[in-house]
Motif scaffolding. Sequence first.
Motif, PDB file in Angstrom:
ATOM      1  N   ASP A 178       7.536   0.919  -7.606  1.00 56.73           N
ATOM      2  CA  ASP A 178       6.656   0.583  -6.812  1.00 56.73           C
ATOM      3  C   ASP A 178       5.350   0.254  -7.905  1.00 56.73           C
ATOM      4  O   ASP A 178       5.298   0.341  -9.370  1.00 56.73           O
ATOM      5  CB  ASP A 178       5.900   1.418  -5.050  1.00 56.73           C
ATOM      6  CG  ASP A 178       5.473   2.715  -6.079  1.00 56.73           C
ATOM      7  OD1 ASP A 178       6.408   3.622  -6.914  1.00 56.73           O
ATOM      8  OD2 ASP A 178       5.281   3.228  -5.883  1.00 56.73           O
ATOM      9  N   VAL A 199       5.271   2.124   1.281  1.00 58.31           N
ATOM     10  CA  VAL A 199       6.244   2.298  -0.049  1.00 58.31           C
ATOM     11  C   VAL A 199       7.914   2.251   0.275  1.00 58.31           C
ATOM     12  O   VAL A 199       8.558   2.060   0.461  1.00 58.31           O
ATOM     13  CB  VAL A 199       5.600   2.821  -1.237  1.00 58.31           C
ATOM     14  CG1 VAL A 199       6.741   2.582  -2.638  1.00 58.31           C
ATOM     15  CG2 VAL A 199       4.635   2.650  -2.016  1.00 58.31           C
ATOM     16  N   HIS A 234       2.482   2.670 -11.749  1.00 54.89           N
ATOM     17  CA  HIS A 234       1.772   2.804 -11.240  1.00 54.89           C
ATOM     18  C   HIS A 234       0.875   1.806 -12.574  1.00 54.89           C
ATOM     19  O   HIS A 234       0.762   2.495 -13.454  1.00 54.89           O
ATOM     20  CB  HIS A 234       0.744   3.922 -10.577  1.00 54.89           C
ATOM     21  CG  HIS A 234      -0.381   3.433 -10.695  1.00 54.89           C
ATOM     22  ND1 HIS A 234      -1.571   4.428 -10.743  1.00 54.89           N
ATOM     23  CD2 HIS A 234      -1.277   2.610 -10.098  1.00 54.89           C
ATOM     24  CE1 HIS A 234      -2.698   3.991 -10.612  1.00 54.89           C
ATOM     25  NE2 HIS A 234      -2.577   2.493 -10.680  1.00 54.89           N
ATOM     26  N   ALA A 275       1.825   1.685  -6.356  1.00 53.99           N
ATOM     27  CA  ALA A 275       1.120   1.946  -5.702  1.00 53.99           C
ATOM     28  C   ALA A 275       0.379   3.347  -6.582  1.00 53.99           C
ATOM     29  O   ALA A 275       0.809   3.281  -7.758  1.00 53.99           O
ATOM     30  CB  ALA A 275       1.511   2.732  -4.582  1.00 53.99           C
ATOM     31  N   SER A 276      -1.443   2.816  -6.318  1.00 52.97           N
ATOM     32  CA  SER A 276      -1.729   3.413  -6.933  1.00 52.97           C
ATOM     33  C   SER A 276      -2.190   5.314  -6.324  1.00 52.97           C
ATOM     34  O   SER A 276      -2.823   6.545  -7.552  1.00 52.97           O
ATOM     35  CB  SER A 276      -3.719   3.730  -7.263  1.00 52.97           C
ATOM     36  OG  SER A 276      -3.346   3.415  -5.171  1.00 52.97           O
ATOM     37  N   PRO A 297       0.824  -1.103   0.404  1.00 55.07           N
ATOM     38  CA  PRO A 297      -0.081   0.017  -0.230  1.00 55.07           C
ATOM     39  C   PRO A 297       1.215   1.480  -0.224  1.00 55.07           C
ATOM     40  O   PRO A 297       2.243   1.276   0.509  1.00 55.07           O
ATOM     41  CB  PRO A 297      -1.164   0.111   1.254  1.00 55.07           C
ATOM     42  CG  PRO A 297      -0.832  -1.734   1.673  1.00 55.07           C
ATOM     43  CD  PRO A 297       0.610  -1.955   1.445  1.00 55.07           C
ATOM     44  N   PRO A 298       0.849   2.627  -0.236  1.00 55.92           N
ATOM     45  CA  PRO A 298       1.069   3.431  -1.459  1.00 55.92           C
ATOM     46  C   PRO A 298       1.595   4.355   0.197  1.00 55.92           C
ATOM     47  O   PRO A 298       2.580   4.187   0.043  1.00 55.92           O
ATOM     48  CB  PRO A 298      -0.035   4.330  -1.261  1.00 55.92           C
ATOM     49  CG  PRO A 298      -1.582   3.810  -1.630  1.00 55.92           C
ATOM     50  CD  PRO A 298      -0.622   2.463  -1.587  1.00 55.92           C
TER      51      PRO A 298
END
Lengths: 360, 360
Positions: free
Chosen positions: A89, A71, A115, A91-92, A67-68
Amino acid sequence: MSAVESVLIVGTGLIGTSVALALREHDVAVHLADRDPGAVRLARELGAGVEWVPGGPAVDLAVIAVPPQYVAGELLALQRQGAARHYTDVASVKALPLAEAVRLGCDTASYIAGHPLAGRERSGPAAARADLFLGRPWAYCPTAATSPEAVETLLGVIKLCGGEAVRVDAEEHDRAVAVVSHAPHVTASAVAARLAEAPETALGLAGQGVRDVTRIAAGDPALWTGILSGNALPVAEVLEAVAADLNAAAAALREAASSRDEAMARVTELLRRGVAGTGRIPGKHGGPAKTYVTVQVLVGDRPGELARLFQVAEEAGVNIEDVRLEHARGLPLGAAELFVHPQAAEPLAEALRAHGWHVP
Amino acid sequence: MSAVESVLIVGTGLIGTSVALALREHDVAVHLADRDPGAVRLARELGAGVEWVPGGPAVDLAVIAVPPQYVAGELLALQRQGAARHYTDVASVKALPLAEAVRLGCDTASYIAGHPLAGRERSGPAAARADLFLGRPWAYCPTAATSPEAVETLLGVIKLCGGEAVRVDAEEHDRAVAVVSHAPHVTASAVAARLAEAPETALGLAGQGVRDVTRIAAGDPALWTGILSGNALPVAEVLEAVAADLNAAAAALREAASSRDEAMARVTELLRRGVAGTGRIPGKHGGPAKTYVTVQVLVGDRPGELARLFQVAEEAGVNIEDVRLEHARGLPLGAAELFVHPQAAEPLAEALRAHGWHVP
């Protein structure tokens, strides 16, 4: 583009395991790590790679699929161990992990934020698939500090996964996903919240429209709280713009109710902007949005009905671009809506009628 | 319930002509009228009935199928001619025509307001179908003035059309459709309006979620302005509630961005209310919402792919409840998502795999 031979996946959830599976198809050596030993074991059993043993030689790229908010911490720990030559990474959100990496004193030259715009309603390694990224955009966000080698390594991995690399600034990325993903989610929740408090009668009058608008609002609140929290300001800005439009529409409607009919022109204007916005969503195959026409046909609720219907379409040489099924309330009957190219509509309708289908 | 033998349809658009077609299947004598002679001719050619000649004997029921703002005027004119023994309408708002009828001095005993909850994205007589109302709710709104005979006559017609009669107060009806139809439409427009002003990059990152949320925003602004104008106050109220939730979420996100993390709990709370709301939408067949599971399978973009897929499902005895196709961007490949009952998922996946389909 330098050949990628070894990768470490940190976090064997849906995305991490899917990257691993895609790379395994190209014989990349994949090492798997996760806080949860069960997740690593499952990913391993799916053929995603071997369990990571810290202390070995550095891999070409470590993919941090957590999860962000975790990171940057993970990045720092891996860099201290010399786990990889380069890091990315998935992450969104992108500004948060980049800022955190700087704050924690990570080496920002070897880190390239990424992403992949792919996901499923299911999660975990069991939902992973090697083709998850096929033809999907994969955003990457180099900064002034990022080394060209890190970028090249990530581009190599994106290519192996079948993704479409999209270079974008981190802030631009976050504003974009706020508009096309995060704020629409919260807005769907706010519409669905009205259903939660509405009387039963109202729900009995619900049709396909409100189902479409609220579908994504069924998503996991904990997961979405994390995503929204990592992109708070861009999402807040979009939500405020949506709320302002809705309040303006409400004000115009109240004016119109007091017989000032010209107020309705402001509502029409919002509806027009909405039509223009839907027209900008790219169509399938990445091309411009295409206008399909629909052929409606009455179907029964039995196995085989749709099989026969698609068989007839095939025989008529018609490609069905999309399907929606709307079932009649209280009856085992429904309308199938078949989306086809305009020139295919009449041949399809005729073919279906010739086979006894009820096509209006 | 008295047998209905003759009906006059005023307004041979989608709804009016569909009522006519449904009644013709039960040998009711149907007379057709419309301001547009072409619409009457087309409806007649579709077998919907014969052209109305004013001055003949009164029919059992006149169905006024014109936009909400013209219902009462039409009612008055028809009553003055003695065209029918009873009158109803099909407008999507109900308080407005009822109030107008009183204001114009119509005979309110012979008038029973109605609203079949059925529609299509297409309009006009050519889109009409006899089965449009099959199993769909058909709201009717008797007042203290309405005669029992008028209600019975309408119930007879609803039954012949296959609809499900739902008795509801006019104000309650209008509040209900504001929640499940009118306000969701405006909200979808407000989300889509953000896409109209977003940079191209943002649109390139759009997925299925925002497509679902904004789909209905593509509807005709003129048509929707008329609908919203006829239900202005109930819609304004819902829009204000949605806007208030969005502004509260935006404020919580701004607080959270200044590191007051407990603010996010308020966002989570909205997301939870959204989940609860989606859970209240009735499932197909009018029963409670069912939870289907999805089986995903990779399909090519060629005619026949889906036919073969549904064939395999049929052979496995599995009923596919819904289908969604998500095509990969830039590639002639996509994932079909098949919604099935939980116990059918594994048999379907196995059958598909056995036939060489890629099921993750």
